[in-house]
Scaffold this active site. Structure first.
Site, PDB file in Angstrom:
ATOM      1  N   LYS A 163      28.090  45.564  49.830  1.00  0.00           N
ATOM      2  CA  LYS A 163      29.266  46.303  49.355  1.00  0.00           C
ATOM      3  C   LYS A 163      28.930  47.267  48.231  1.00  0.00           C
ATOM      4  O   LYS A 163      29.563  48.306  48.092  1.00  0.00           O
ATOM      5  CB  LYS A 163      30.373  45.350  48.924  1.00  0.00           C
ATOM      6  N   LYS A 215      31.126  42.699  66.230  1.00  0.00           N
ATOM      7  CA  LYS A 215      32.391  41.971  66.256  1.00  0.00           C
ATOM      8  C   LYS A 215      33.546  42.910  65.911  1.00  0.00           C
ATOM      9  O   LYS A 215      33.375  43.892  65.187  1.00  0.00           O
ATOM     10  CB  LYS A 215      32.358  40.745  65.351  1.00  0.00           C
ATOM     11  N   LYS A 218      38.159  45.271  61.000  1.00  0.00           N
ATOM     12  CA  LYS A 218      39.140  46.250  60.554  1.00  0.00           C
ATOM     13  C   LYS A 218      38.467  47.448  59.896  1.00  0.00           C
ATOM     14  O   LYS A 218      39.062  48.490  59.761  1.00  0.00           O
ATOM     15  CB  LYS A 218      40.154  45.614  59.609  1.00  0.00           C
TER      16      LYS A 218
HETATM   17  P1  AMP Z   1      37.846  39.475  57.547  1.00  0.00           P
HETATM   18  O1  AMP Z   1      38.679  40.319  58.459  1.00  0.00           O
HETATM   19  O2  AMP Z   1      36.408  39.783  57.668  1.00  0.00           O
HETATM   20  O3  AMP Z   1      38.362  39.445  56.128  1.00  0.00           O
HETATM   21  O4  AMP Z   1      37.968  37.989  58.085  1.00  0.00           O
HETATM   22  C1  AMP Z   1      39.089  37.133  57.941  1.00  0.00           C
HETATM   23  C2  AMP Z   1      38.855  35.940  58.863  1.00  0.00           C
HETATM   24  O5  AMP Z   1      38.882  36.345  60.245  1.00  0.00           O
HETATM   25  C3  AMP Z   1      37.499  35.251  58.671  1.00  0.00           C
HETATM   26  O6  AMP Z   1      37.656  33.859  58.798  1.00  0.00           O
HETATM   27  C4  AMP Z   1      36.658  35.790  59.812  1.00  0.00           C
HETATM   28  O7  AMP Z   1      35.646  34.921  60.225  1.00  0.00           O
HETATM   29  C5  AMP Z   1      37.674  35.975  60.919  1.00  0.00           C
HETATM   30  N1  AMP Z   1      37.251  37.091  61.793  1.00  0.00           N
HETATM   31  C6  AMP Z   1      37.094  38.381  61.413  1.00  0.00           C
HETATM   32  N2  AMP Z   1      36.703  39.152  62.458  1.00  0.00           N
HETATM   33  C7  AMP Z   1      36.593  38.313  63.530  1.00  0.00           C
HETATM   34  C8  AMP Z   1      36.237  38.497  64.900  1.00  0.00           C
HETATM   35  N3  AMP Z   1      35.936  39.703  65.388  1.00  0.00           N
HETATM   36  N4  AMP Z   1      36.214  37.423  65.716  1.00  0.00           N
HETATM   37  C9  AMP Z   1      36.555  36.195  65.245  1.00  0.00           C
HETATM   38  N5  AMP Z   1      36.902  35.944  63.971  1.00  0.00           N
HETATM   39  C10 AMP Z   1      36.934  36.984  63.105  1.00  0.00           C
END
Ligand code: AMP
Ligand code: TRP
Length: 326
Positions: free
Chosen positions: A111, A192, A195
């Site tokens: 970051k 993956k 956002k």
């Molecule tokens: P984040 O969007 O990275 O802040 O993630 C928030 C939660 O969503 C975390 O527990 C991540 O592991 C889960 N997560 C984020 N992106 C994915 C994805 N593409 N597939 C499955 N889980 C996800």
């Protein structure tokens, strides 16, 4: 009863990967454990932000969590900034973590390279996360793979504190879903779904309308050949669609392939299943969004429940550290 704690940042938009990979699991755990879920607004301050946007995002994320199935009657749902002990305990965590440990956090490295302004808070962020977790005597922390290092640090801090100052904290463990639980980007199935990806076409947002969802699935990247079968190595695009279809309809990806002859049918079936999966979530979200006072009321109840636990833990911390009582 097992205590579960997890947090989510009010930045960016919530997508299908968050729902299928994390939120669904949070919802399911409500019936099995004493669950505490936190919208971590203080964590959003680590990078430059717009105050109005943060306020709106915190409220709207809370509404989306409730719409997705978090039930304030069965879990503790609150906003981090409403419970002062988080910031106060974070200082204690910073003084317990070693500088070298914080310097090894890979998320900071990633970051700090992509930001013009690097705050001190971005560096000490994992100490705040440790405070979040340890204040609730947490046994289990359901998180994604990218958070593993932060939970390891939290464990190390807890054990060090306990051995220096006496038993104070429960040492938590990370609960990380298997890689199969990952939803991949529709345009780049090797990455993956996320956002922050610039190609929004590959990400299904929880608030996308049916037309947008259908369009994104129609344009999803598939693989060579024309057989619909689950094979993540040779057919990453098709397999991702099958995983999504399976997850949305409560079947395995292999079973989801049954009866589908062509890629076009798979895309249409997946789009329809996701539209149906999101329909009640969106309806409930719009109801909640129309009544922000109700959300504030829910958050006040959540903050009261959270504060009771956090304050008791932090009293123990203060006393064991040798801070003079009043
Ligand atoms: P984040 O969007 O990275 O802040 O993630 C928030 C939660 O969503 C975390 O527990 C991540 O592991 C889960 N997560 C984020 N992106 C994915 C994805 N593409 N597939 C499955 N889980 C996800
Ligand atoms: N750092 C986590 C993330 O980026 C969010 C978070 C903050 C968290 N505090 C937490 C997750 C405590 C689990 C437990 O996703």
């Amino acid at each position: 009863m097992t205590r579960v704690f997890s947090g989510i940042k009010p930045t960016g938009s919530v997508h299908l990967g968050n729902l299928l990979g994390a939120l669904r699991n949070w919802v399911a755990m409500q019936d099995e454990a004493d669950t505490v879920y936190c919208v971590v607004d203080l964590h959003a301050l680590t990078v430059p932000h717009d105050p109005e946007e943060l306020r709106a995002a915190t409220l709207s994320l809370t509404q989306l969590l409730v719409a997705s199935g978090l039930d304030p009657e069965r879990c503790t749902l609150f906003v981090q900034g409403h419970v002062r002990e988080h910031a106060e305990c974070a200082w204690v965590m910073e003084c317990t973590a070693a500088f070298g440990e914080l310097r090894r956090m890979t998320q900071f490295k990633d970051k700090s390279e992509s930001n013009d302004f690097v705050s001190g808070g971005l560096f000490t962020y994992p100490a705040l996360q440790a405070a979040d977790i340890l204040l609730y005597d947490t046994d289990q922390v359901p998180v994604g793979e990218d958070q593993r290092q932060h939970i390891e640090l939290t464990r190390d801090i807890a054990m060090r504190f306990n051995s220096r100052y006496g038993e104070t904290f429960v040492v938590p463990e990370a609960i990380i879903p298997p890689t199969g639980a990952r939803v991949m980007d529709l345009q780049h199935p090797e990455n993956k779904m996320s956002k922050s990806d610039d190609g929004a076409q590959g990400t299904i947002l929880l608030l996308d309308d049916p037309a947008a969802i259908e369009k994104k699935f129609k344009r999803a990247v598939t693989d060579s050949g024309n057989e619909v079968c689950y094979d993540p190595v040779d057919k990453p695009g098709v397999s991702n669609l099958l995983s999504i279809l399976g997850a949305a309809t409560g079947r395995s990806p292999e079973a989801a392939a049954d009866g589908l002859e062509r890629y076009g049918d798979l895309k249409a079936a997946t789009a329809e299943a996701v539209v149906e999966l999101l329909r009640p979530v969106q309806a409930r979200y719009h109801e909640l969004a129309a009544d922000p006072a109700e959300t504030s009321r829910l958050l006040e109840i959540g903050a009261d429940k959270a504060r009771e636990v956090a304050a008791a833990t932090f009293d123990r911390v203060r006393s064991n550290l040798g801070l003079l009582g009043r």
